[in-house]
Every structure is written in structure tokens, then in C-alpha cells.
Scaffold this motif. Structure first.
Motif, PDB file in Angstrom:
ATOM      1  N   GLU A  16       0.760  -0.970   0.019  1.00  0.00           N
ATOM      2  CA  GLU A  16       0.002   0.059  -0.088  1.00  0.00           C
ATOM      3  C   GLU A  16       0.866   1.220   0.055  1.00  0.00           C
ATOM      4  OE1 GLU A  16      -3.834  -1.824   2.495  1.00  0.00           O
ATOM      5  OE2 GLU A  16      -2.131  -0.722   3.410  1.00  0.00           O
ATOM      6  N   ASN A  17       1.942   1.069   0.907  1.00  0.00           N
ATOM      7  CA  ASN A  17       2.651   2.439   0.769  1.00  0.00           C
ATOM      8  C   ASN A  17       3.456   2.515  -0.574  1.00  0.00           C
ATOM      9  OD1 ASN A  17       2.337   3.067   3.405  1.00  0.00           O
ATOM     10  ND2 ASN A  17       3.981   2.057   4.154  1.00  0.00           N
ATOM     11  N   THR A  18       3.746   1.426  -1.162  1.00  0.00           N
ATOM     12  CA  THR A  18       4.464   1.736  -2.729  1.00  0.00           C
ATOM     13  C   THR A  18       3.420   2.329  -3.593  1.00  0.00           C
ATOM     14  OG1 THR A  18       5.954  -0.189  -2.305  1.00  0.00           O
ATOM     15  CG2 THR A  18       5.411   0.381  -4.525  1.00  0.00           C
ATOM     16  N   LEU A  19       2.218   1.650  -3.538  1.00  0.00           N
ATOM     17  CA  LEU A  19       1.285   2.440  -4.513  1.00  0.00           C
ATOM     18  C   LEU A  19       0.985   3.915  -4.139  1.00  0.00           C
ATOM     19  CD1 LEU A  19      -1.383  -0.392  -4.915  1.00  0.00           C
ATOM     20  CD2 LEU A  19       0.820   0.056  -6.348  1.00  0.00           C
ATOM     21  N   GLY A  62       6.716 -18.951  -3.019  1.00  0.00           N
ATOM     22  CA  GLY A  62       5.659 -18.001  -2.764  1.00  0.00           C
ATOM     23  C   GLY A  62       4.937 -17.865  -1.411  1.00  0.00           C
ATOM     24  N   ARG A  63       3.898 -17.200  -1.310  1.00  0.00           N
ATOM     25  CA  ARG A  63       3.266 -16.889   0.024  1.00  0.00           C
ATOM     26  C   ARG A  63       2.384 -18.089   0.312  1.00  0.00           C
ATOM     27  NH1 ARG A  63       4.411 -12.898   3.212  1.00  0.00           N
ATOM     28  NH2 ARG A  63       2.016 -12.956   4.125  1.00  0.00           N
ATOM     29  N   GLY A  64       2.041 -18.703  -0.740  1.00  0.00           N
ATOM     30  CA  GLY A  64       1.135 -19.986  -0.345  1.00  0.00           C
ATOM     31  C   GLY A  64      -0.254 -19.986  -0.976  1.00  0.00           C
ATOM     32  N   SER A  65      -0.681 -19.147  -1.924  1.00  0.00           N
ATOM     33  CA  SER A  65      -1.828 -19.189  -2.640  1.00  0.00           C
ATOM     34  C   SER A  65      -3.114 -19.175  -1.607  1.00  0.00           C
ATOM     35  CB  SER A  65      -2.008 -20.416  -3.577  1.00  0.00           C
ATOM     36  OG  SER A  65      -1.188 -20.421  -4.713  1.00  0.00           O
ATOM     37  N   ILE A  66      -3.111 -18.234  -0.557  1.00  0.00           N
ATOM     38  CA  ILE A  66      -3.991 -18.249   0.349  1.00  0.00           C
ATOM     39  C   ILE A  66      -4.957 -17.087  -0.142  1.00  0.00           C
ATOM     40  CG2 ILE A  66      -4.246 -17.398   2.469  1.00  0.00           C
ATOM     41  CD1 ILE A  66      -1.640 -18.321   3.258  1.00  0.00           C
ATOM     42  N   VAL A  67      -6.284 -17.441  -0.346  1.00  0.00           N
ATOM     43  CA  VAL A  67      -7.307 -16.585  -0.951  1.00  0.00           C
ATOM     44  C   VAL A  67      -7.433 -15.372  -0.136  1.00  0.00           C
ATOM     45  CG1 VAL A  67      -9.682 -16.215  -1.526  1.00  0.00           C
ATOM     46  CG2 VAL A  67      -8.660 -18.539  -1.686  1.00  0.00           C
ATOM     47  N   LYS A  68      -7.363 -15.205   1.199  1.00  0.00           N
ATOM     48  CA  LYS A  68      -7.346 -14.049   1.993  1.00  0.00           C
ATOM     49  C   LYS A  68      -6.300 -13.117   1.511  1.00  0.00           C
ATOM     50  CE  LYS A  68      -6.722 -12.507   6.719  1.00  0.00           C
ATOM     51  NZ  LYS A  68      -6.615 -12.508   8.098  1.00  0.00           N
ATOM     52  N   GLU A  69      -5.215 -13.724   0.988  1.00  0.00           N
ATOM     53  CA  GLU A  69      -4.070 -12.598   0.673  1.00  0.00           C
ATOM     54  C   GLU A  69      -4.266 -12.451  -0.646  1.00  0.00           C
ATOM     55  OE1 GLU A  69      -0.220 -13.994   1.641  1.00  0.00           O
ATOM     56  OE2 GLU A  69      -0.387 -14.315   3.874  1.00  0.00           O
ATOM     57  N   CYS A  70      -4.876 -13.226  -1.624  1.00  0.00           N
ATOM     58  CA  CYS A  70      -4.933 -12.815  -2.971  1.00  0.00           C
ATOM     59  C   CYS A  70      -6.077 -11.499  -3.051  1.00  0.00           C
ATOM     60  CB  CYS A  70      -5.427 -14.050  -3.760  1.00  0.00           C
ATOM     61  SG  CYS A  70      -4.113 -15.190  -3.890  1.00  0.00           S
ATOM     62  N   LEU A  71      -7.096 -11.879  -2.195  1.00  0.00           N
ATOM     63  CA  LEU A  71      -8.312 -10.923  -2.370  1.00  0.00           C
ATOM     64  C   LEU A  71      -7.809  -9.514  -1.567  1.00  0.00           C
ATOM     65  CD1 LEU A  71     -11.366 -12.983  -1.249  1.00  0.00           C
ATOM     66  CD2 LEU A  71     -10.443 -12.292  -3.613  1.00  0.00           C
ATOM     67  N   GLY A  72      -6.749  -9.614  -0.525  1.00  0.00           N
ATOM     68  CA  GLY A  72      -6.351  -8.425   0.203  1.00  0.00           C
ATOM     69  C   GLY A  72      -5.383  -7.658  -0.812  1.00  0.00           C
ATOM     70  N   LEU A  73      -4.606  -8.240  -1.493  1.00  0.00           N
ATOM     71  CA  LEU A  73      -3.772  -7.529  -2.500  1.00  0.00           C
ATOM     72  C   LEU A  73      -4.699  -7.035  -3.644  1.00  0.00           C
ATOM     73  CD1 LEU A  73      -0.668  -7.450  -3.749  1.00  0.00           C
ATOM     74  CD2 LEU A  73      -1.698  -9.055  -5.407  1.00  0.00           C
ATOM     75  N   LEU A  74      -5.720  -7.611  -4.351  1.00  0.00           N
ATOM     76  CA  LEU A  74      -6.630  -7.140  -5.168  1.00  0.00           C
ATOM     77  C   LEU A  74      -7.174  -5.871  -4.614  1.00  0.00           C
ATOM     78  CD1 LEU A  74      -8.240 -10.184  -6.898  1.00  0.00           C
ATOM     79  CD2 LEU A  74      -6.156  -9.108  -7.740  1.00  0.00           C
ATOM     80  N   SER A  75      -7.699  -5.789  -3.502  1.00  0.00           N
ATOM     81  CA  SER A  75      -8.405  -4.702  -2.852  1.00  0.00           C
ATOM     82  C   SER A  75      -7.455  -3.654  -2.650  1.00  0.00           C
ATOM     83  CB  SER A  75      -9.002  -5.229  -1.304  1.00  0.00           C
ATOM     84  OG  SER A  75      -9.635  -4.109  -0.840  1.00  0.00           O
ATOM     85  N   ALA A  76      -6.341  -3.780  -2.066  1.00  0.00           N
ATOM     86  CA  ALA A  76      -5.355  -2.712  -1.985  1.00  0.00           C
ATOM     87  C   ALA A  76      -4.957  -2.031  -3.347  1.00  0.00           C
ATOM     88  CB  ALA A  76      -4.257  -3.207  -1.127  1.00  0.00           C
ATOM     89  N   ALA A  77      -4.926  -2.744  -4.370  1.00  0.00           N
ATOM     90  CA  ALA A  77      -4.492  -2.265  -5.602  1.00  0.00           C
ATOM     91  C   ALA A  77      -5.893  -1.536  -6.354  1.00  0.00           C
ATOM     92  CB  ALA A  77      -4.108  -3.404  -6.528  1.00  0.00           C
ATOM     93  N   SER A  78      -6.962  -1.945  -5.939  1.00  0.00           N
ATOM     94  CA  SER A  78      -7.990  -1.214  -6.573  1.00  0.00           C
ATOM     95  C   SER A  78      -8.288  -0.108  -5.946  1.00  0.00           C
ATOM     96  CB  SER A  78      -9.253  -2.258  -6.761  1.00  0.00           C
ATOM     97  OG  SER A  78      -9.703  -2.690  -5.501  1.00  0.00           O
ATOM     98  N   TYR A  79      -7.901   0.119  -4.765  1.00  0.00           N
ATOM     99  CA  TYR A  79      -8.153   1.447  -3.990  1.00  0.00           C
ATOM    100  C   TYR A  79      -7.597   2.464  -4.771  1.00  0.00           C
ATOM    101  CZ  TYR A  79      -9.227   4.818   0.058  1.00  0.00           C
ATOM    102  OH  TYR A  79      -9.541   5.829   0.548  1.00  0.00           O
ATOM    103  N   GLU A  80      -6.421   2.304  -5.220  1.00  0.00           N
ATOM    104  CA  GLU A  80      -5.691   3.132  -6.115  1.00  0.00           C
ATOM    105  C   GLU A  80      -5.794   3.105  -7.536  1.00  0.00           C
ATOM    106  OE1 GLU A  80      -3.932   5.657  -4.307  1.00  0.00           O
ATOM    107  OE2 GLU A  80      -4.039   4.684  -2.444  1.00  0.00           O
ATOM    108  N   SER A  81      -6.219   1.876  -8.042  1.00  0.00           N
ATOM    109  CA  SER A  81      -6.196   2.040  -9.308  1.00  0.00           C
ATOM    110  C   SER A  81      -6.882   0.544  -9.748  1.00  0.00           C
ATOM    111  CB  SER A  81      -4.855   1.861 -10.183  1.00  0.00           C
ATOM    112  OG  SER A  81      -4.886   1.571 -11.576  1.00  0.00           O
TER     113      SER A  81
END
Length: 499
Positions: A16-19, A62-81
């Protein structure tokens, strides 16, 4: 430090800080969103944090294909773009997860290593110019040759056209008589390997999602046998599993986007003074912002449910009702949230550099790709009415009360759902019914999330708003409407003749 040594909260905080730095300080996201593609330097800095590691199994680094983490990443990205989030969504749901689940063990390591170390990307090719949602009749074919398979055909509207390093390609087997088989095969192509590079014939002028290249792709490839995915049963069921898992990750992309629409709307209406008070003091504004907040609540519940059921260890081929409900409802909510932000923002909202105005264009195709929402709603209704007929149950409420996906939530809508469904429904009625059932399914998620401690005031407000919406949808379902288009309408229809 290994990627797995970081807690997810640290990992997502760094992302999030990077974005935030890239899009609000170093670059201007309003300008970046109006450019075709994403500048390589910006993309390189984003990928330096190895965001796609969330979709790669631990044994491959990798970090393990954990759905919670995948969705968290998508959410953090879509807040900015939203565009950036879709880039990640394509890579995760339409390439990395299918590879992790179905690819030959001998090629996984190299593919995942290149994603982790070189920031490479992959996409999925299904859609063809003459066969959009009619995937089972696609004409791209494969046939066995010495050393592997030849793949020939034409694909289009693939996100990451000309940008992806890898493609997962759907095609049908050419039989000895020249006919194409009924099942679907999937192959991995690697653009860095001889004979596997996809030829881009045209780039499309997509009206939104400027960061993502779309286009027309010509295929004449030769791939080794190890590049064929290995289905558990049939290729069609593998395709359904892949698409349903992807649809269950739409809430991740919707989550950050809807939250951003809500935050922007609240901030604007708090600061915008009209007479003696601000916009937030107006009753209609309260209603409009409550609609966005309802979307936030429903999307939160979808993410929680998806995290429980959509991992690659689950086979989702038969989970069409949930997958279609999540995809169709959340994309409707995304589009409505953007419209509401533009509406409360006044003239400034009607600018492509405004996040609301841009959001309308960027979120609109979400209601179309991976199955148009009307088609998905009709499929939901067909599945429900088929089960009702099998159970000899004519009452919609009676069926939903005994249906696991709606058993708790349907009580909140009993007055509206207490109708009899007898006989076949035309397509427009199926779409109406699908909209209703999908929303009750999603409210089941809200009820379940609230029981776990989610804010009761948000859940209660959401129920009231959805009671009003389902009442409106049911009125449409009950109304008699068999109107058809008048094709030769020009005759005797010019108002100028009658004045």
C-alpha cells in the motif's frame, strides 16, 4: 528475508505504501490512468515488492496461494487503481492459480521462479471474434505433432495482450476427420520460447482501463506435451473450475474500489458547503451514500465467503450459483457506486480525471467480461427453477428457505419472496429472478459475517436497503411485459408529421 517471513499485515502495508508513493507523490494517477499501458519504470517499481507471490505455492517460494491474501492484494490495488487490480486479478485467477492446480509438475518451478525473480506475467485466452460467451464452440484447435502440439486460431479481448510473457490458451482437439472435439484443452505458451510467441495483429481502443492492453491475437504455436494442463476429469469441468474461481475473486477487486468511492463521497459531502450546512446534512445525500455503504458491506461479506471456499484445493466446477452471484452483484455494485460518487460530486465528477468519472468507465466492462451479468443472472435462475422443479416446490420462499445458500437471509425478504413459480419463464423473467436470488445469496454472506462480529449497524442498514431493492426487483418480475422491438419503426413515427 524470505517472502513468507513477512506477516501478511506487513506485506500488504508495504504494498500500500508503494502504491501511495507511486500514484500520489512520484506520479499522478489521474494522468497515468489516461495513458495507454503502464510506464515500465512504474510497473517495475510495483513488481519489485513481488506482489504476485501471494498466488504462488510455498514450495515454489511464494506466500502460499491463500485466498485471503490474494483478495487483500486485489483490494489494496483497486483502492488506488482499478486497472492495476485487474492486471493482478488476471495474473492470479486466470494464470497462476490454474498453473498451480493443473500444470505438469515438471514446468511449475521455472514458471513460478520467473514470476518471483523477473516480475513476469501471464493471462488467459478463451474469447474468439465469433464466439464470445459461446466458448464451447470456439474454433481454435490443437493437434498432436512430433514433439508436442500445434495450436492454431484467433483470440481477442485478452487483457495483457502483447504484455504477458505466458498465456494459458483454451482450444479444442482436432480429430482425424478434421472435426473438433467437444471437450476443451488448455495449453501454456511461453513467449520466450521458439514457436510459442503470440502474434498481436491489432490493439483495441478500449474506452476504459487504459493501463491494460487488449487486442486481436493470431495463434500458430508449437508447444511441448508438458505444457498441456492436466484436468481432474474433463476439460470443460476444469474450465468451469477456473472461471468460477476467478468470479469468486471479483469481490477482491471490488472491495478497494467501492471503499475508495465511499471515502471520496463522504469526504466531498462533508467539505462541500451548501447554504448553512454541508451536503452530508441532506436527506437524499444520506440515501445515496448509504447505497455505497451497502455495497461496501455486501462486498466485505463476499470477500469473507470467498476466502473460505475458493482456494485451489476446492473444485468449483459445480458452484455456479455462488460464483455467478458474486461476480454479477459485485460488478453491479461497483458501477452504481461510481455513478453515485459522480452524482454527489456535481460537475467536477464529470471529468475523466475525476476518480468517479474514470471509475464509471473502468468498472463498466466488469459487468460484461467473464460472462455478461444478464447471462449470469439467467443461469442462476435456470439452476434454481430446475432444482425447484426437481423438488416439486412451486414457492420461491419455500425453496430458498430450504436452500443452504439462502436459508437465513430469505426471512428478511419473506413478504417479497412469497410467490409461486409455475411453468417456464421467458428470458427477461429469468434475468429478473436471477437478480433477486443473487442478492438473497449475498445477503446470506452478510448475515454470516455479522454473526462473526462485523459491525451490526452496517449490516442492519444493508438489510434495509436490500429489502427496498428486492421489493423493486420483485415488482419488475411480477409485472407483465412482453414488449418486443418494432424493427421497421420509422414509418409513421416522426413527430414532425403530427405538428
Amino acid at each position: 528475508m524470505l517472502l513468507t517471513d513477512l506477516s501478511f499485515s506487513e506485506f500488504i502495508h508495504n504494498f500500500e505504501n508503494t502504491l501511495r508513493h507511486l500514484f500520489r507523490e512520484k506520479e499522478d494517477i489521474n494522468q497515468l490512468s489516461l495513458e495507454r499501458g503502464l510506464p515500465p519504470a512504474v510497473l517495475s517499481e510495483i513488481m519489485s515488492g513481488v506482489p504476485l507471490s501471494v498466488a504462488i505455492p510455498v514450495q515454489y517460494g511464494g506466500r502460499g496461494s491463500i485466498v485471503k491474501e490474494c483478495l487483500g492484494l486485489l483490494s489494496a490495488a483497486s483502492y488506488e487503481s482499478l486497472s492495476l487490480s485487474l492486471i493482478f486479478g488476471i495474473n492470479i485467477a486466470l494464470f497462476l492459480e490454474p498453473v498451480a492446480k493443473y500444470a505438469n509438475e515438471g514446468i511449475k518451478g521455472n514458471i513460478f521462479q520467473r514470476f518471483l525473480e523477473q516480475g513476469q506475467m501471464g493471462g488467459l485466452m478463451i474469447t474468439e471474434p465469433g464466439y464470445g460467451s459461446d466458448a464451447l464452440n470456439m474454433k481454435t484447435f490443437n493437434k498432436e505433432i512430433d514433439g508436442g502440439y500445434q495450436i492454431k486460431g484467433t483470440k481477442h479481448w485478452q487483457g495483457l495482450t502483447g504484455m504477458a510473457d505466458y498465456w494459458l490458451i483454451a482450444c479444442r482437439k482436432e480429430n482425424g476427420d478434421g472435426e473438433l472435439g467437444r471437450d476443451i484443452d488448455f495449453f501454456i505458451s511461453d513467449s520466450h520460447q521458439e514457436g510459442q510467441k503470440v502474434l498481436v495483429e491489432e490493439y483495441y481502443d478500449n474506452a476504459g482501463l487504459y493501463m491494460i492492453p487488449y487486442g486481436l491475437n493470431k495463434l500458430d504455436l508449437r508447444v511441448p506435451p508438458t505444457h498441456k494442463l492436466e484436468p481432474e476429469t474433463t476439460g470443460i469441468k476444469m474450465m468451469l473450475d477456473i472461471l468460477h474461481r476467478s468470479r469468486m475473486q471479483f469481490p477482491g477487486m471490488g472491495m478497494g474500489f467501492i471503499k475508495r468511492m465511499l471515502d471520496e463521497a463522504i469526504a466531498h459531502c462533508t467539505n462541500r458547503m451548501v447554504g448553512a450546512g454541508n451536503l452530508l446534512a441532506m436527506d437524499q445525500i444520506q440515501f445515496q451514500l448509504s447505497r455505497i455503504q451497502t455495497a461496501y458491506t455486501i462486498c466485505s461479506a463476499m470477500c469473507a465467503r470467498s476466502s473460505e471456499i475458493s482456494g485451489i484445493d476446492h473444485n468449483l466446477a459445480a458452484e455456479g450459483i455462488e460464483a455467478n452471484s458474486m461476480k454479477a452483484v459485485v460488478t453491479d455494485l461497483m458501477q452504481e457506486s461510481a455513478h453515485l460518487l459522480v452524482q454527489v460530486s456535481g460537475a467536477n465528477g464529470y471529468r475523466i480525471s475525476h476518480i468517479g468519472g474514470r471509475g464509471i468507465m473502468d468498472s463498466r466492462p466488469f459487468q460484461i467480461f467473464e460472462g455478461s451479468n444478464e447471462m449470469l443472472y439467467a443461469q442462476i435462475a435456470e439452476a434454481v427453477t430446475r432444482q425447484m422443479k426437481k423438488q416439486k416446490e412451486a414457492s420461491l420462499y419455500g425453496f430458498l428457505k430450504g436452500f443452504a445458500l439462502t436459508a437465513q437471509a430469505c426471512d428478511y425478504f419473506r413478504n417479497n419472496l412469497d410467490v409461486q413459480i409455475n411453468g417456464a419463464l421467458n428470458q427477461r423473467k429469468l434475468v429478473d429472478l436471477g437478480r433477486i436470488v443473487a442478492r438473497v445469496v449475498c445477503m446470506e454472506y452478510v448475515v454470516a459475517l455479522q454473526a462473526k462480529g462485523f459491525r451490526k449497524d452496517l449490516a442492519d442498514n444493508c438489510i434495509v436497503m436490500m429489502q427496498q431493492e428486492i421489493s423493486s426487483l420483485m415488482s419488475s418480475f411480477n409485472a407483465r411485459n412482453e414488449v418486443t422491438v418494432v424493427e421497421d419503426y420509422s414509418h409513421d413515427s416522426s413527430w414532425l408529421q403530427f405538428v
